[in-house]
Design a protein around this motif. Structure first.
Motif, PDB file in Angstrom:
ATOM      1  N   UNK A  65      44.425 -39.135  44.772  1.00 39.08           N
ATOM      2  CA  UNK A  65      43.762 -40.355  45.224  1.00 39.08           C
ATOM      3  C   UNK A  65      44.737 -41.526  45.363  1.00 39.08           C
ATOM      4  N   UNK A  66      46.024 -41.258  45.221  1.00 40.07           N
ATOM      5  CA  UNK A  66      47.033 -42.312  45.319  1.00 40.07           C
ATOM      6  C   UNK A  66      46.961 -42.983  46.695  1.00 40.07           C
ATOM      7  N   UNK A  67      46.811 -44.307  46.677  1.00 41.31           N
ATOM      8  CA  UNK A  67      46.758 -45.073  47.916  1.00 41.31           C
ATOM      9  C   UNK A  67      45.441 -45.001  48.651  1.00 41.31           C
ATOM     10  N   UNK A  68      44.460 -44.323  48.081  1.00 39.09           N
ATOM     11  CA  UNK A  68      43.173 -44.143  48.765  1.00 39.09           C
ATOM     12  C   UNK A  68      42.045 -44.956  48.143  1.00 39.09           C
ATOM     13  N   UNK A  69      42.351 -45.771  47.132  1.00 41.96           N
ATOM     14  CA  UNK A  69      41.300 -46.477  46.414  1.00 41.96           C
ATOM     15  C   UNK A  69      41.579 -47.976  46.352  1.00 41.96           C
ATOM     16  N   UNK A  70      40.482 -48.745  46.224  1.00 40.68           N
ATOM     17  CA  UNK A  70      40.547 -50.181  45.985  1.00 40.68           C
ATOM     18  C   UNK A  70      39.656 -50.466  44.785  1.00 40.68           C
ATOM     19  N   UNK A  71      40.250 -50.903  43.699  1.00 41.44           N
ATOM     20  CA  UNK A  71      39.477 -51.252  42.504  1.00 41.44           C
ATOM     21  C   UNK A  71      39.040 -52.706  42.620  1.00 41.44           C
ATOM     22  N   UNK A  72      37.743 -52.940  42.543  1.00 45.30           N
ATOM     23  CA  UNK A  72      37.223 -54.305  42.654  1.00 45.30           C
ATOM     24  C   UNK A  72      36.753 -54.791  41.288  1.00 45.30           C
ATOM     25  N   UNK A  73      36.858 -56.099  41.105  1.00 43.94           N
ATOM     26  CA  UNK A  73      36.451 -56.740  39.860  1.00 43.94           C
ATOM     27  C   UNK A  73      35.191 -57.572  40.083  1.00 43.94           C
ATOM     28  N   UNK A  74      34.661 -58.057  38.984  1.00 38.80           N
ATOM     29  CA  UNK A  74      33.443 -58.866  39.004  1.00 38.80           C
ATOM     30  C   UNK A  74      33.566 -60.034  39.985  1.00 38.80           C
ATOM     31  N   UNK A  75      32.620 -60.095  40.940  1.00 37.03           N
ATOM     32  CA  UNK A  75      32.553 -61.222  41.853  1.00 37.03           C
ATOM     33  C   UNK A  75      33.458 -61.135  43.065  1.00 37.03           C
ATOM     34  N   UNK A  76      34.345 -60.139  43.123  1.00 42.99           N
ATOM     35  CA  UNK A  76      35.240 -60.028  44.267  1.00 42.99           C
ATOM     36  C   UNK A  76      34.465 -59.643  45.523  1.00 42.99           C
ATOM     37  N   UNK A  77      35.055 -59.920  46.679  1.00 45.48           N
ATOM     38  CA  UNK A  77      34.372 -59.680  47.944  1.00 45.48           C
ATOM     39  C   UNK A  77      35.216 -58.797  48.861  1.00 45.48           C
ATOM     40  N   UNK A  78      34.527 -58.204  49.833  1.00 47.00           N
ATOM     41  CA  UNK A  78      35.150 -57.385  50.868  1.00 47.00           C
ATOM     42  C   UNK A  78      34.560 -57.816  52.206  1.00 47.00           C
ATOM     43  N   UNK A  79      35.431 -58.194  53.128  1.00 42.99           N
ATOM     44  CA  UNK A  79      35.009 -58.692  54.433  1.00 42.99           C
ATOM     45  C   UNK A  79      34.989 -57.547  55.436  1.00 42.99           C
ATOM     46  N   UNK A  80      33.811 -57.260  55.996  1.00 44.70           N
ATOM     47  CA  UNK A  80      33.687 -56.221  57.019  1.00 44.70           C
ATOM     48  C   UNK A  80      33.709 -56.797  58.425  1.00 44.70           C
ATOM     49  N   UNK A  81      33.670 -58.121  58.548  1.00 41.87           N
ATOM     50  CA  UNK A  81      33.546 -58.789  59.834  1.00 41.87           C
ATOM     51  C   UNK A  81      32.501 -59.871  59.687  1.00 41.87           C
ATOM     52  N   UNK A  82      31.254 -59.546  60.063  1.00 42.51           N
ATOM     53  CA  UNK A  82      30.136 -60.455  59.814  1.00 42.51           C
ATOM     54  C   UNK A  82      29.600 -60.292  58.395  1.00 42.51           C
ATOM     55  N   UNK A  83      29.673 -59.079  57.882  1.00 43.10           N
ATOM     56  CA  UNK A  83      29.146 -58.805  56.545  1.00 43.10           C
ATOM     57  C   UNK A  83      30.212 -59.081  55.485  1.00 43.10           C
ATOM     58  N   UNK A  84      29.815 -59.828  54.456  1.00 49.32           N
ATOM     59  CA  UNK A  84      30.656 -60.057  53.289  1.00 49.32           C
ATOM     60  C   UNK A  84      29.987 -59.368  52.105  1.00 49.32           C
ATOM     61  N   UNK A  85      30.666 -58.383  51.526  1.00 51.62           N
ATOM     62  CA  UNK A  85      30.126 -57.662  50.384  1.00 51.62           C
ATOM     63  C   UNK A  85      30.710 -58.244  49.100  1.00 51.62           C
ATOM     64  N   UNK A  86      29.840 -58.495  48.129  1.00 50.59           N
ATOM     65  CA  UNK A  86      30.266 -59.010  46.829  1.00 50.59           C
ATOM     66  C   UNK A  86      29.872 -58.012  45.750  1.00 50.59           C
ATOM     67  N   UNK A  87      30.769 -57.793  44.796  1.00 50.60           N
ATOM     68  CA  UNK A  87      30.587 -56.725  43.815  1.00 50.60           C
ATOM     69  C   UNK A  87      30.335 -57.296  42.417  1.00 50.60           C
ATOM     70  N   UNK A  88      29.389 -56.662  41.721  1.00 49.94           N
ATOM     71  CA  UNK A  88      29.040 -57.056  40.359  1.00 49.94           C
ATOM     72  C   UNK A  88      29.045 -55.813  39.482  1.00 49.94           C
ATOM     73  N   UNK A  89      29.731 -55.910  38.367  1.00 50.10           N
ATOM     74  CA  UNK A  89      29.789 -54.774  37.464  1.00 50.10           C
ATOM     75  C   UNK A  89      28.469 -54.630  36.703  1.00 50.10           C
ATOM     76  N   UNK A  90      28.035 -53.379  36.534  1.00 51.20           N
ATOM     77  CA  UNK A  90      26.774 -53.090  35.833  1.00 51.20           C
ATOM     78  C   UNK A  90      26.989 -51.934  34.861  1.00 51.20           C
ATOM     79  N   UNK A  91      27.925 -52.086  33.909  1.00 52.20           N
ATOM     80  CA  UNK A  91      28.226 -50.975  32.993  1.00 52.20           C
ATOM     81  C   UNK A  91      27.005 -50.556  32.183  1.00 52.20           C
TER      82      UNK A  91
END
Length: 241
Positions: A118-144
């Motif tokens: 999986x080397x180079x194939x993953x993006x680890x996101x943290x609490x509140x970080x975002x990912x821009x798809x273009x028009x869509x902005x995705x925000x991530x929340x941890x739910x352990x």
């Protein structure tokens, strides 16, 4: 008929009407759904895969929804095999895709898919970080511990949709229409109930969001009367242990 979410968020999940015991222990007289979603934008995100029992149906749904496009991201909310079962095949077909997940989920990937690099194939996101798809902005929340330690949820800021992982899930296939609360309550007690504190932590995060739809990994998409559904989880006398 597939559920309608928004113009650019497509349902690509599948029903499993043949399953009689979920996780080999919970009776599911009306089966179970394995939910997966596709966000179509300048960059394309697939939200989870499904159980290998229904791989063929899922691939058919995915390819039909893609209409020849190539996905850029696979968002992994939960590593349990009924949602992550097709990750290896997905990467084999789309080798340039990046897996977006919590750091804990990325640590778990080699344990589920031995021998894969999986080397180079993953993006680890943290609490509140975002990912821009273009028009869509995705925000991530941890739910352990809702209900595994690696779980996260995603909020689409554009369409105001929460992808809630096992939260707000329900037993039963989508094709079987029935009153929501009874089987959702049984699902909650068996799957998430002993993690009531963690569920309440997630609800506090969600309370800050403007939500038009909730897309769980099992059960129907919730788009109306959201105060009712969220209220059941907040009211410990009604729903929460």
């Amino acid at each position: 008929m597939k559920p309608t979410i928004t113009e650019t968020i497509k349902y690509i999940g599948v029903d499993d009407a043949d399953l009689d015991l979920f996780e080999s222990q919970y009776i599911v007289p009306n089966g179970i759904s394995y939910n997966s979603y596709l966000i179509v934008d300048e960059k394309i995100a697939v939200m989870d895969t499904v159980d290998r029992r229904k791989s063929e149906d899922w691939w058919n749904n995915l390819e039909a929804a893609l209409e020849g496009r190539i996905p850029n991201y696979l968002i992994v909310h939960h590593m349990e095999p009924d949602h992550a079962g097709n990750i290896a095949d997905f990467l084999a077909k789309y080798p340039d895709v990046k897996i977006v997940a919590s750091a804990k989920a990325i640590q778990m990937l080699p344990l589920f898919f031995e021998g894969m690099d999986f080397e180079g194939k993953t993006i680890a996101v943290k609490e509140g970080e975002t990912l821009n798809l273009g028009k869509h902005i995705l925000q991530f929340f941890m739910a352990p511990m809702v209900h595994w330690p690696e779980v996260m949820v995603t909020y689409d800021q554009t369409d105001k949709v929460v992808f809630s992982a096992d939260g707000f899930g329900k037993f039963g296939i989508l094709a079987h229409e029935e009153e929501w609360a009874c089987e959702a309550r049984r699902y909650y007690f068996n799957i998430c109930g002993k993690y009531g504190t963690q569920v309440q932590n997630l609800l506090r995060k969600m309370s800050r969001l403007e939500i038009d739809a909730i897309c769980p990994l099992h059960g129907p998409i919730l788009k109306e009367n959201l105060d009712y559904y969220i209220g059941l989880f907040r009211n410990d006398k009604c729903f929460v242990n």
